[in-house]
Each structure stands twice: as structure tokens, then as C-alpha cells.
Design an enzyme around this catalytic site. Structure first.
Site, PDB file in Angstrom:
ATOM      1  N   GLU A 121       0.812  -1.223   0.000  1.00 41.36           N
ATOM      2  CA  GLU A 121       0.000   0.000   0.000  1.00 41.36           C
ATOM      3  C   GLU A 121       0.842   1.268   0.000  1.00 41.36           C
ATOM      4  OE1 GLU A 121       0.393  -1.323   4.332  1.00 41.36           O
ATOM      5  OE2 GLU A 121       0.158  -2.222   2.369  1.00 41.36           O
ATOM      6  N   ASP A 131      19.441  17.234 -32.436  1.00 38.77           N
ATOM      7  CA  ASP A 131      20.121  18.018 -33.460  1.00 38.77           C
ATOM      8  C   ASP A 131      21.502  18.356 -32.920  1.00 38.77           C
ATOM      9  OD1 ASP A 131      20.724  19.507 -35.673  1.00 38.77           O
ATOM     10  OD2 ASP A 131      18.995  20.828 -35.538  1.00 38.77           O
TER      11      ASP A 131
END
Length: 859
Positions: free
Chosen positions: A303, A345
Site C-alpha cells: 500500500e 540536433d
């Protein structure tokens, strides 16, 4: 921050026109809008703008509702296991077992509160980071243009828009120059639409509103000013936001945590139901059997996983922010750590982005002032998206442009790779074009040399091609310059007018590699990240840069070749290709998808308008703080410095976050599962419950408490050196190998308690409780590292918390609270035996762990 308008706010100024999404304001006379919005040429006063913000709310589509903490806290009570626990406590109260009622209720409340506090703090920290890179709009207020957060834009504001901007709200165009907008999000039209001031035909719909711009669209080229008419949820986008703005698909990390949760839940349900059935058939009281099964289910269920994930990723985001990486989406922290391919790039990332104009030459390679003059005019009068090449041209030398007037423009786009401006001087109209040299040369029919124009023969073409090829080999970026005369009456030009040109010459630029690029590239490659250059530049220049920074080039693929490949062919070559050159935006996107189809976790680093689709397509979209708005909006992360070293540090933080989450996962699938399995098995051979339900819940709570500092823990360098992904097979195998070790020592504890100490029920409960807490908590020091636990230092807070939890559990039987829980004092020789058993258990887990990582982890 409140965002909704109208219903809870003070009234707007007297006479103010409130526009709804249904109002076609683009059909109305501009004067009516101007008066109705109480606008002025100098823009709103700051006080008036603040007042309107109060009236209309923030200019956003959705925001966190008020009372977010209370809502988060309340949502935890929707967890099925929490509901079952509350039902169990209610049954205990109804049957008169007030002690069980109080203890179960207290444990549930403390667990839920701990989870909520941690996740709320994590969410607030992440939101602060997102706001730090929020998109801004250029707004005129009090007669001054200034940048303001998008959320502060209000009806009546005047905004300035330029290429690369995101339209901040629905607005009426006041002035425009070659102003093209992509509004595919609203209309589905993929081609840019030109917007201009003026009136439209009566009855024109949104797709015919050529005098208006709308939130969610982006500026492709040109510039304009506009009057804001509708903001936030009153915009056209706000009216259909639920249908257009879909939730982002789950990441690999989110899918992995969900799969793990389902695995544990299935085991939990099967084990709990089996235990309930066995205890019921054994004649034990139904309530007692039910509470025991519920407690067992709680002990098995991870949990704390949502909280551990949220806090770990939030802490990773904060650490990344300190290293100049801003996270917009928490799940992307882990995605960055899992990334094994980075597409980028070269400009600004591998190079300095300090571009200088080095040469301006004619077709023979001679320096030419004519070429420089034409290039200067093109860059000066271009109104589309300015590139660093334009800046370099304008900074090189100032040229007298008196008497030159711009008539029209064909803006730059990434498919054509060129830009043209139609200029007039002394009654003569000249189209000046600048673009990729091979494209410019292909469209030229003549050549200018020393002021004379002659035909461009095949030999001349070959000479020019050889010239820009030679410049590329030197690492210089090259542009071609050409022109064409038009008659004086020509007022409009289009892309099809870019033909029969006169080739003037070439421009050559230099962009030196960054000093840090070589080290950053080497670091990324050592970390298991493959770098691929995806660029619109040519192969020669890109190869030169790669050679300078030490990036080996295995294969090159040009856009023209990629266009002839289907998706399967592209996937086949993408893996071994390093350079993707002369790529259009569509082709960049195909490269990203091809790499993902090959099983890679792909990152894309981009900062331009053309990069937005690829940023969306990548597993992790990365942009920079100076990027255009549409790129920043599409990105998952923003680099405050355009440097691969910054990204390298971010990747390490992502891997650190994943490593800490994995520690909790391994805990939940090993000793924790083993202990709960032992508990279930014990019901078959022991005439009483091996541990009371409230004791199991307390055991689980103390264990959870010891795990809270895991997000702070150190991660071994070996785990930071390679990408990680969810491997459910390895996690399952780990559970199957380590779990039985835990169960074996539990059974040994049973033997010691029953045969050595002849323990009665309460003594048995106490002894096994202490053994279970000690082994569950202390084994984290073994499982948290693949190396020897003596060679890897845990975080001090993890050490202190774990030892404190074990100490509290050990002292508990000597306290009144312990007696109320059913614990009894144990003889001191039990603790001596327990110490030996814990040390032996940790040693056994370490040995099995090392065997597992050598043999089964890879399988």
C-alpha cells in the site's frame, strides 16, 4: 489556484462584454469588441488587469481544485483494503472488541495520513517546478510591452504574437504581417492558415475566422498583435477540452507499477481467501478468521507503493532542478533513466550555437559583396521564424537599405527549406531567396558573376555543387542565395514563383563544437545511451562535427533515402544509423517511431516549431528554456542550459529514482511475502492463530514506517551506469527465490518457540512478532544493493529509522500498550537466539541474492 469563471466571482466592469464559447466574435465589428472589452491602445492598466483576473479567473483550462489536500486524503479511503479494514474495525466495535476497534482505526488513520502528507508535498514540489518554466505571453499594459505568465492574460489585453509562439487565448487580430497559424488542433486542417485583420463573411464558422486566433494553436511565421476576447474555459478550446485534451498514455514506468500491483493483488486475494476458508473449516470464530484474513491481506499489499513512487520521483525532480533540468511530468523522471537512445540536433547541443558568417562567395568561389547584400536584405525583411543564421548575417555587416520596401514574403517552412521576400527599390521588384544550397541550385536557371547574368550550364552546376561540398568537408554550414525579377505590378508571391532563379552565390557559416561536448558524449555512451543526430543539415557538416567531438559514425541516412523507405525498412536500418541528415519534421517523427518499434526507450531533444511532433512521439521529450513555446509545451522536461552534460546528470537522477523504487518492490516481493506466506501456512499446523490480527496490522505499520526514507537512499554507481526498465520476470524470480528463505527462518522460529521455549499462545505471538519485524526491516540493508551490504552505505535516515523501528518493537512487550495488544515479556535467552537467527537470515539472503544476480536475473 482557482480557474473557473463567472459563478463565484465579483461582477465584471459596468458595460463589459462577457463572451461565451458560443459567441462568434470574429463576425462582429471590431469597434463593438473594442468598446465591449473596455480596451485601450496602451493596453490595460495593471490594476484593471488584476481586477479582471479576479473576475474571470486564471487563463488555464484546468487546475487543482481548492482543498486539494482534503480531497487527496479523502481519496485514500476509496482504497478497497482501507474500506475492508474500516469494515473490520466497525465489526469489532459492534461485537464489543473496543481494543481491536481503536487499534485498527488508529493504524488506518496513521497510514493514510502518512501517505497523503508525503504525496501532497511531492505534488506541490512538482507543481512549483512546472510553474518555473511556464509559457509566457507578450502583453501590452500601461503602454509597455512585457512578458506575463499565460495564466495572467485577461479579456481586453493586447498581445504580440510571433513565429514559434503559442496563442494564449481566443483573440481578434489587430495587425498582421505574413502571419500564418497552425490550427489543426481545432479544425483538423494540417496546412497553416494566413490570418489578417478585417471582417469576415457573415455566418463564417471557426474554420473561416481568418481575422481571429484561438487558444491551443501555434504561430508558424510572421507577426501580429491581437485583442484578447475569451480566456480559459470560455475559449473555443475550453468548450471541447475534455474531448481534445486526452490523458497522456501511461509510461513504461506506470505500466510496470500497475502490472506489479496486479501481481501482488492476485496473490493477496488467493492467499487471504484460502486462509479464511481454512480457519473457518477449522472451527475458529468467524470474526476472528475474517480479521486475520484481512490483516494478512494488508500485510501482503504494497500500500505504500504509490507514496514511495510519488516521493521518489518528486525528490528526483527536485535534485534534477538543482542540476538545471526542470521536470514537467513526474513519470518522465524514470523514463529519462530508462532512455537508451537519444536523438538530437547538433546545433546548440553539440555545438556552441554561436554561429559566425565566415564567407560570402559567388559561383566561382570569389568573395562577393553582392551575395552579402542580397542575404542581408532577405534576413532583414523576413518576418517568419528567425534562425541563428539570420542573426549571423545581420551581425556581420550593416548594409544601407534606404529606399527598399518589402512587398510580400513566402515564409520559411521545413519542407521547402527556404524563404523568399519580394522587395521593391526604385520601381524594380526583386524576389530574393535564401535556402539549402542544393535546393536553390536546382531551382536556378541562370548564374550571376561580376554583375553579369548568364545561363547556368551543367558544368556550372557541377562547379557550384563541388564548391559547397568542399565547404561542407571543412565543417561549414552553407546557404544558397538566388534572385528573380518581377514586374512592378507584382504584389503577391507564392512557392511556385521560386523558379527560374538567378543563382548569386553561397554563404558559409561556422559553429564550433562545445568544449564540453566530447566529454558529455563519452559519458552518455559509457552510460549505455546511444546518440543519434537527427538534423536538417547536410551530411558533410554533421560528419565533421561528429569527428571533432569523438562520436563514431556507423551509418548515415539522408531524408531523400528515408522518403523511399516504408516503415519496416526504416526500422531495419534505424538501429545501426548514427546520422539522419536533411530530415523534414515528418521524417524526424518516423525515425523516432522506428526506434521505438525496435524496443528502445527514445529521448528527443528539440527546441523548434518543427520539433513539436517528435517531442510528442518520443518516450521522453526534452526541450530547452530558450525554445519556442510550442516545443516547451510539448516537452516532458526543460533543460535550463542547452548542454549534454546537464542531460547526463538528469539521466543519472532518473536512474537513481528508479533504483529506489525498485528497492521497495524487491522488499514487497521477498521477505514481506515470505513472512505472510509463513503466517498463512502456520494456520494449517498450529491450533491457534499464529499472530493476532491487530498484531499483524501493527507489524505492517512498523514495516511501512521503516520504508519511508527509501526515496532518500543512495544508489550504487553500478546501477547508475546503465539504463533500467521494468522486468517483471526478474521481479517474480526474485520473489520465488528470496521468499522461501524468509519462510524457512519463520518455520525455524516456530520450532524454537514451540520446542525450545514451549511457548503458549501469547508468547508465540510475541516471539514471532519480534522475529518478523526484525527480519523484514533489517533485510532492506541486504536487498538495497546488488553489491555486498558492507560495501554500500545506506542513507543515515534509513539506518536510524530502521533501527528505531526494531528497537520499538523489541521494547513493546514491556509496555502497557504492548500488554493491551496481547504481547508478553520473553526470557532474555530468546533475544540471544533471535540475534543469531537474524544474522544468519541476513547472511543467507545475501548468499541467495548474489546467486540470483549471477544466474537468474539475466534469465
Amino acid at each position: 489556484m482557482p480557474i473557473r469563471t463567472a459563478r463565484r466571482r465579483v461582477n465584471p466592469p459596468p458595460g463589459f462584454m462577457r463572451l461565451s464559447p458560443a459567441d462568434p466574435f470574429w463576425q462582429w465589428p471590431l469597434g463593438r469588441l473594442w468598446a465591449g472589452l473596455c480596451a485601450t491602445a496602451d493596453g490595460l492598466a495593471a490594476r484593471d488587469a488584476a481586477s479582471r483576473r479576479t473576475v474571470f479567473g486564471a487563463n488555464v483550462l484546468r487546475g487543482a481544485p481548492r482543498g486539494a489536500f482534503v480531497r487527496l486524503f479523502a481519496s485514500r479511503f476509496g482504497n478497497p483494503l482501507v474500506i475492508v479494514l474500516l469494515v473490520a474495525s466497525g465489526i469489532a466495535a459492534a461485537t464489543g472488541d473496543r481494543v481491536s476497534f481503536l487499534i485498527i482505526s488508529l493504524i488506518v488513520l496513521m497510514s493514510v495520513l502518512l501517505d497523503t502528507l508525503q504525496e501532497h508535498r511531492a505534488g506541490r514540489a512538482a507543481e512549483r517546478l512546472r510553474r518555473s518554466v511556464a509559457v509566457h505571453a507578450t502583453v501590452r499594459r500601461d503602454g509597455v510591452w512585457a512578458d506575463h505568465p499565460l495564466a495572467d492574460v485577461v479579456p481586453g489585453d493586447i498581445v504580440r504574437l510571433a513565429a514559434g509562439d503559442a496563442v494564449p487565448a481566443d483573440a481578434r487580430v489587430l495587425t498582421a504581417r505574413d502571419f500564418f497559424v497552425n490550427q489543426a488542433l481545432l479544425t483538423g486542417e494540417s496546412y497553416p492558415v494566413e490570418k489578417r485583420p478585417g471582417d469576415v463573411a457573415a455566418g463564417a464558422g471557426l474554420d473561416g475566422a481568418d481575422n481571429a486566433v484561438f487558444m491551443g494553436t501555434s504561430i508558424i511565421s510572421g507577426r501580429a498583435t491581437a485583442l484578447i476576447c475569451r480566456t480559459g474555459e470560455s475559449t473555443a478550446l475550453g468548450a471541447i477540452a475534455e474531448s481534445l485534451i486526452a490523458k497522456a498514455p501511461p509510461t513504461s514506468f506506470e505500466r510496470g507499477t500497475r502490472r506489479f500491483g496486479m501481481l501482488i493483488m492476485r496473490l493477496t486475494v488467493l492467499l487471504a481467501l484460502g486462509v479464511l476458508f481454512i480457519n473457518t473449516m477449522s472451527g475458529r470464530p468467524l470474526l476472528e478468521a475474517f480479521l486475520f484474513a484481512v490483516a494478512l491481506a494488508v500485510g501482503l499489499t504494497p500500500e505504500l507503493l504509490p507514496m514511495i513512487v510519488s516521493v521518489t520521483l518528486s525528490r528526483g525532480a527536485l535534485r534534477m532542478a538543482a542540476k538545471q533540468v526542470i521536470v514537467k511530468r513526474l513519470a518522465s523522471v524514470q523514463n529519462l533513466g530508462s532512455m537508451d537512445v537519444l536523438c538530437t540536433d547538433k546545433t546548440g547541443t553539440l555545438t556552441q550555437a554561436c554561429i559566425r558568417l565566415e564567407r560570402h562567395i559567388d559561383a566561382r568561389g570569389q568573395s562577393s559583396e553582392r551575395v552579402l547584400q542580397l542575404a542581408y536584405l532577405n534576413s532583414l525583411f523576413e518576418t517568419g521564424l528567425k534562425s541563428p543564421l539570420d542573426d549571423a548575417i545581420l551581425a556581420y555587416q550593416e548594409i544601407d537599405v534606404r529606399g527598399v520596401r518589402k512587398v510580400d514574403e513566402v515564409p520559411f517552412d521545413f519542407e521547402r527549406r527556404r524563404v523568399s521576400v519580394l522587395l521593391e527599390r526604385d520601381g524594380e521588384r526583386l524576389l530574393v531567396l535564401k535556402g539549402a544550397p542544393e535546393d536553390v541550385l536546382e531551382r536556378s536557371a541562370a548564374v550571376e558573376t561580376d554583375g553579369a547574368v548568364g545561363p547556368l550550364a551543367a558544368a556550372g552546376r557541377a562547379g557550384v555543387a563541388a564548391l559547397y561540398h568542399a565547404l561542407g568537408l571543412q565543417g561549414l554550414r552553407v546557404l544558397g542565395i538566388a534572385w528573380r525579377r518581377f514586374p512592378p505590378e507584382q504584389v503577391r508571391v507564392a512557392a511556385n514563383d521560386e523558379a527560374d532563379l538567378v543563382f548569386a552565390g553561397l554563404l558559409a557559416f561556422v559553429d564550433p563544437p562545445k568544449e564540453t561536448a566530447s566529454g558529455a558524449v563519452a559519458g552518455l555512451r559509457r552510460s549505455g545511451v546511444s546518440i543519434k543526430i537527427v538534423t536538417g543539415d547536410n551530411e558533410l557538416v554533421t560528419r565533421h562535427v561528429c569527428a571533432q567531438i569523438g562520436l563514431p559514425v556507423s551509418r548515415t541516412l539522408n531524408g531523400a533515402d528515408a522518403a523511399n523507405m516504408d516503415d519496416f525498412a526504416l526500422q531495419a536500418v534505424a538501429d545501426e544509423t548514427t546520422l539522419f541528415c536533411r530530415m523534414t519534421p515528418v521524417q524526424k517523427n518516423r525515425v523516432i517511431l522506428a526506434l521505438k518499434a525496435r524496443g528502445h526507450v527514445v529521448g528527443f531533444l528539440g527546441d523548434g516549431i518543427n520539433d513539436a511532433p517528435s517531442l510528442h512521439a518520443a518516450d521522453i521529450g526534452i526541450s530547452v528554456d530558450g525554445a519556442v513555446d510550442v516545443a516547451k509545451e510539448a516537452a516532458d522536461m526543460i533543460l535550463l542550459a542547452q548542454d549534454l552534460n546537464v542531460l547526463y546528470e538528469g539521466i543519472r537522477e532518473g536512474r537513481r529514482s528508479f533504483g529506489n523504487v525498485l528497492k521497495y518492490i524487491m522488499m514487497a516481493t521477498s521477505s514481506n511475502f515470505g513472512n505472510m506466506f509463513s503466517m498463512a501456512a502456520a494456520t494449517l499446523v498450529i491450533p491457534f492463530l499464529p499472530m493476532l490480527p491487530v498484531q499483524i496490522l501493527l507489524n505492517n505499520f512498523l514495516y511501512d514506517l521503516s520504508e519511508v526514507p527509501i526515496p532518500l537512499d543512495h544508489v550504487d554507481e553500478a546501477d547508475l551506469a546503465r539504463p533500467h526498465e521494468w522486468d517483471m520476470t526478474a521481479i517474480r524470480n526474485f520473489m520465488m527465490v528470496i521468499g522461501p528463505v524468509s519462510s524457512a527462518f519463520d518455520f525455524l522460529t516456530f520450532y524454537v518457540m514451540l520446542r525450545v521455549f514451549h511457548a503458549h499462545e501469547a508468547m508465540f505471538h510475541t516471539g514471532w512478532f519480534l522475529e518478523s519485524v526484525a527480519t523484514q526491516v533489517l533485510v532492506i540493508f541486504v536487498i538495497r544493493t546488488r553489491a555486498s551490504p558492507l560495501a554500500s552505505r545506506p542513507h543515515p535516515l534509513l539506518v536510524v529509522t530502521s533501527l528505531a523501528v526494531v528497537a520499538c518493537a523489541t521494547l513493546l512487550p514491556w509496555t502497557p500498550a504492548g500488554a493491551a495488544l496481547g504481547f508478553v515479556r520473553l526470557p532474555l535467552d530468546f533475544f540471544a537466539i533471535l540475534a543469531v537467527m537474524v544474522v544468519a537470515y541476513l547472511g543467507a539472503v545475501e548468499g541467495v541474492k548474489q546467486w540470483f544476480y549471477r544466474h537468474l536475473a539475466r534469465a
